[in-house]
Design an enzyme around this catalytic site. Structure first.
Site, PDB file in Angstrom:
ATOM      1  N   HIS A   1      -0.892 -10.352  -1.848  1.00 35.04           N
ATOM      2  CA  HIS A   1      -1.851  -9.948  -0.820  1.00 35.04           C
ATOM      3  C   HIS A   1      -3.208  -9.642  -1.453  1.00 35.04           C
ATOM      4  O   HIS A   1      -3.279  -9.214  -2.607  1.00 35.04           O
ATOM      5  CB  HIS A   1      -1.350  -8.705  -0.083  1.00 35.04           C
ATOM      6  CG  HIS A   1       0.056  -8.827   0.412  1.00 35.04           C
ATOM      7  ND1 HIS A   1       1.144  -8.415  -0.344  1.00 35.04           N
ATOM      8  CD2 HIS A   1       0.559  -9.334   1.559  1.00 35.04           C
ATOM      9  CE1 HIS A   1       2.260  -8.656   0.331  1.00 35.04           C
ATOM     10  NE2 HIS A   1       1.936  -9.212   1.482  1.00 35.04           N
TER      11      HIS A   1
ATOM     12  N   ASP B   1       5.326  -7.905  -5.810  1.00 34.49           N
ATOM     13  CA  ASP B   1       5.445  -8.962  -4.802  1.00 34.49           C
ATOM     14  C   ASP B   1       4.586 -10.188  -5.138  1.00 34.49           C
ATOM     15  O   ASP B   1       4.619 -11.195  -4.418  1.00 34.49           O
ATOM     16  CB  ASP B   1       5.184  -8.449  -3.388  1.00 34.49           C
ATOM     17  CG  ASP B   1       3.729  -8.095  -3.096  1.00 34.49           C
ATOM     18  OD1 ASP B   1       2.815  -8.606  -3.763  1.00 34.49           O
ATOM     19  OD2 ASP B   1       3.502  -7.303  -2.164  1.00 34.49           O
TER      20      ASP B   1
ATOM     21  N   HIS C   1       0.857   0.337  -4.018  1.00 37.00           N
ATOM     22  CA  HIS C   1      -0.375  -0.161  -4.625  1.00 37.00           C
ATOM     23  C   HIS C   1      -1.608   0.666  -4.271  1.00 37.00           C
ATOM     24  O   HIS C   1      -2.671   0.463  -4.858  1.00 37.00           O
ATOM     25  CB  HIS C   1      -0.601  -1.627  -4.243  1.00 37.00           C
ATOM     26  CG  HIS C   1      -1.226  -2.431  -5.337  1.00 37.00           C
ATOM     27  ND1 HIS C   1      -1.253  -3.803  -5.342  1.00 37.00           N
ATOM     28  CD2 HIS C   1      -1.861  -2.058  -6.484  1.00 37.00           C
ATOM     29  CE1 HIS C   1      -1.870  -4.245  -6.434  1.00 37.00           C
ATOM     30  NE2 HIS C   1      -2.247  -3.207  -7.128  1.00 37.00           N
TER      31      HIS C   1
ATOM     32  N   HIS D   1      -1.928   0.976   1.267  1.00 37.08           N
ATOM     33  CA  HIS D   1      -1.580   0.055   0.182  1.00 37.08           C
ATOM     34  C   HIS D   1      -2.143  -1.341   0.428  1.00 37.08           C
ATOM     35  O   HIS D   1      -2.122  -2.178  -0.484  1.00 37.08           O
ATOM     36  CB  HIS D   1      -0.062   0.011  -0.054  1.00 37.08           C
ATOM     37  CG  HIS D   1       0.725  -0.773   0.962  1.00 37.08           C
ATOM     38  ND1 HIS D   1       1.966  -1.311   0.669  1.00 37.08           N
ATOM     39  CD2 HIS D   1       0.461  -1.107   2.252  1.00 37.08           C
ATOM     40  CE1 HIS D   1       2.426  -1.947   1.747  1.00 37.08           C
ATOM     41  NE2 HIS D   1       1.543  -1.830   2.715  1.00 37.08           N
TER      42      HIS D   1
ATOM     43  N   GLU E   1       4.764  -1.295  -6.360  1.00 31.03           N
ATOM     44  CA  GLU E   1       5.469  -1.853  -5.202  1.00 31.03           C
ATOM     45  C   GLU E   1       6.901  -2.283  -5.492  1.00 31.03           C
ATOM     46  O   GLU E   1       7.516  -2.973  -4.679  1.00 31.03           O
ATOM     47  CB  GLU E   1       4.683  -3.023  -4.573  1.00 31.03           C
ATOM     48  CG  GLU E   1       3.334  -2.638  -3.994  1.00 31.03           C
ATOM     49  CD  GLU E   1       3.410  -1.806  -2.717  1.00 31.03           C
ATOM     50  OE1 GLU E   1       4.524  -1.626  -2.181  1.00 31.03           O
ATOM     51  OE2 GLU E   1       2.344  -1.341  -2.250  1.00 31.03           O
TER      52      GLU E   1
ATOM     53  N   ASP F   1       1.323  -6.102  -8.913  1.00 28.08           N
ATOM     54  CA  ASP F   1       2.162  -5.834  -7.753  1.00 28.08           C
ATOM     55  C   ASP F   1       3.360  -6.758  -7.863  1.00 28.08           C
ATOM     56  O   ASP F   1       3.212  -7.981  -7.960  1.00 28.08           O
ATOM     57  CB  ASP F   1       1.371  -6.123  -6.476  1.00 28.08           C
ATOM     58  CG  ASP F   1       2.102  -5.733  -5.209  1.00 28.08           C
ATOM     59  OD1 ASP F   1       3.336  -5.949  -5.140  1.00 28.08           O
ATOM     60  OD2 ASP F   1       1.465  -5.252  -4.258  1.00 28.08           O
TER      61      ASP F   1
ATOM     62  N   ASP G   1      -0.915 -10.369  -7.191  1.00 28.61           N
ATOM     63  CA  ASP G   1      -0.451  -9.855  -5.907  1.00 28.61           C
ATOM     64  C   ASP G   1      -0.263 -11.012  -4.936  1.00 28.61           C
ATOM     65  O   ASP G   1      -0.954 -12.027  -5.025  1.00 28.61           O
ATOM     66  CB  ASP G   1      -1.507  -8.890  -5.344  1.00 28.61           C
ATOM     67  CG  ASP G   1      -0.955  -7.874  -4.364  1.00 28.61           C
ATOM     68  OD1 ASP G   1      -0.055  -8.224  -3.583  1.00 28.61           O
ATOM     69  OD2 ASP G   1      -1.431  -6.727  -4.369  1.00 28.61           O
TER      70      ASP G   1
ATOM     71  N   ASP H   1      -5.203  -7.239  -0.474  1.00 31.21           N
ATOM     72  CA  ASP H   1      -5.406  -5.786  -0.477  1.00 31.21           C
ATOM     73  C   ASP H   1      -6.873  -5.427  -0.299  1.00 31.21           C
ATOM     74  O   ASP H   1      -7.377  -4.480  -0.899  1.00 31.21           O
ATOM     75  CB  ASP H   1      -4.849  -5.154  -1.763  1.00 31.21           C
ATOM     76  CG  ASP H   1      -3.338  -5.148  -1.795  1.00 31.21           C
ATOM     77  OD1 ASP H   1      -2.722  -5.449  -0.759  1.00 31.21           O
ATOM     78  OD2 ASP H   1      -2.760  -4.855  -2.859  1.00 31.21           O
TER      79      ASP H   1
END
Length: 360
Positions: free
Chosen positions: A176, A279, A147, A191, A322, A277, A174, A178
């Site tokens: 996260h 995830d 990412h 990332h 990712e 992303d 996402d 980030d």
């Protein structure tokens, strides 16, 4: 760093116990259209929308990540049939191949960043390629890679929007936030920092990658599906006023309401960029990522998210990042990602006549 390890909360759908609060921004929504997806400010029409021409741009690197393997993501998406799936929906697909850049040196952090020089080189290549695709009227799809590459991609999109006097809305899908900085995370993995860099917090070479920094303002971003955030990062997100729809919000309000809020105000003058992303998805359905976090969106929630984005008709660029085939099961996660991207380009569960929204 929360972005570099799994969440150990025994209650998956409440993975962020002290969840990021997202103020319910009350907006007057128009009357429900026939298929029941009201999104403020989006023109609806029965006109046929010409399919876009997309440019697939591979960036095979895991230089910003904490685990190896995302460098194989672009090929896994191709093997999963991305080109054919998009063409099936009338999309003209041009595969621009893979960008080249430095190898992952797999070294520890220096002055708070791992592999900064290599990350900058990869992002410059991404910036050039995405900018060239937009200049040629293509819809760029960045095939990552980790990412950190979103810095180059979104910087190019923001530069394109500034030149055209167009509004930009970024949807950050996402697990996260980030939004780390070198002062907040000990890992130094970039990332976990791309959105902070895009908003002006990070090394100058990334903040000013497009010649003007910051590339975006926090109010242009909507984060969706967040459920793993470091304590310091959480404070920083609040300080910057990011609009976050974490998994608790989705649990309480539902994906439909979440997307209505995230897309409110998108209109014919808006370029919509989706940074996806993988995830973002629950690892039960998408195991092929390096930073799995339990409690993500289900298949149907993810499909609804993508379909509502498609309904706006304003998608202008996309990151898919990712994906880590080394951790996948028979390319299952890549196939799911392709399935969801199809929904961004017109695949729908609707069994009744479907009005579309005007792109131009």
């Amino acid at each position: 760093m929360a972005g570099d390890g799994p969440c150990h909360n025994p209650w998956p759908r409440a993975c962020v116990a002290a969840s990021l609060s997202c103020a319910w921004r009350a907006r007057a929504l128009p009357a429900d259209p026939p298929f029941g997806l009201p999104i403020a400010g989006v023109t609806m029409t029965n006109d046929v929308v010409a399919p876009p021409t997309v440019a697939l741009i591979g960036a095979p690197t895991d230089v910003g990540a904490g685990a190896r393997g995302a460098s194989m993501g672009p090929e896994a998406l191709r093997v999963a049939g991305l080109h054919t799936a998009l063409a099936h929906h009338g999309v003209v697909v041009e595969d621009w191949g893979n960008l080249s850049g430095p190898a992952n040196p797999w070294q520890p952090a220096v002055d708070g960043y791992r592999h900064l020089d290599e990350v900058v080189q990869w992002n410059r290549a991404v910036h050039r390629a995405v900018g060239a695709a937009l200049a040629q009227g293509r819809l760029p799809i960045l095939l990552g890679g980790d990412h950190c590459l979103a810095v180059g991609s979104i910087s190019a999109v923001a530069q394109h929007c500034r030149a055209r006097g167009q509004k930009l809305r970024v949807l950050w899908l996402d697990a996260h936030a980030d939004f780390n900085t070198s002062a907040l995370t000990p890992s130094g993995n970039l990332h976990g920092m791309p959105l902070a860099c895009l908003c002006g917090f990070g090394p100058a070479a990334l903040v000013h990658l497009g010649g003007q920094g910051p590339a975006v303002q926090p109010q242009q971003v909507r984060q969706i599906g967040i459920r793993s955030v470091d304590a310091g990062e959480k404070r920083f997100v609040h300080e910057q006023g990011l609009e976050v729809y974490d998994m608790r919000y989705i649990d309480e309000m539902g994906m439909r309401h979440t997307m209505e809020q995230a897309l409110a105000g998108v209109d014919a003058d808006t370029h919509l960029h989706v940074s996806f992303d993988v995830d973002f998805l629950d690892p039960e359905i998408a195991p092929g990522v390096g930073t799995t976090v339990p409690g993500g969106p289900t298949y149907r929630e993810a499909q609804l998210c993508m379909e509502m984005i498609a309904d706006t008709g304003r998608l202008g660029s996309l990151d898919i990042v990712e994906l880590n085939p080394a951790l996948d099961v028979r390319n299952r996660t890549a196939q799911l990602a392709v399935d969801l991207v199809e929904s961004l380009f017109g695949k729908s569960t609707l069994m009744r006549e479907h009005q579309v929204r005007r792109r131009g």
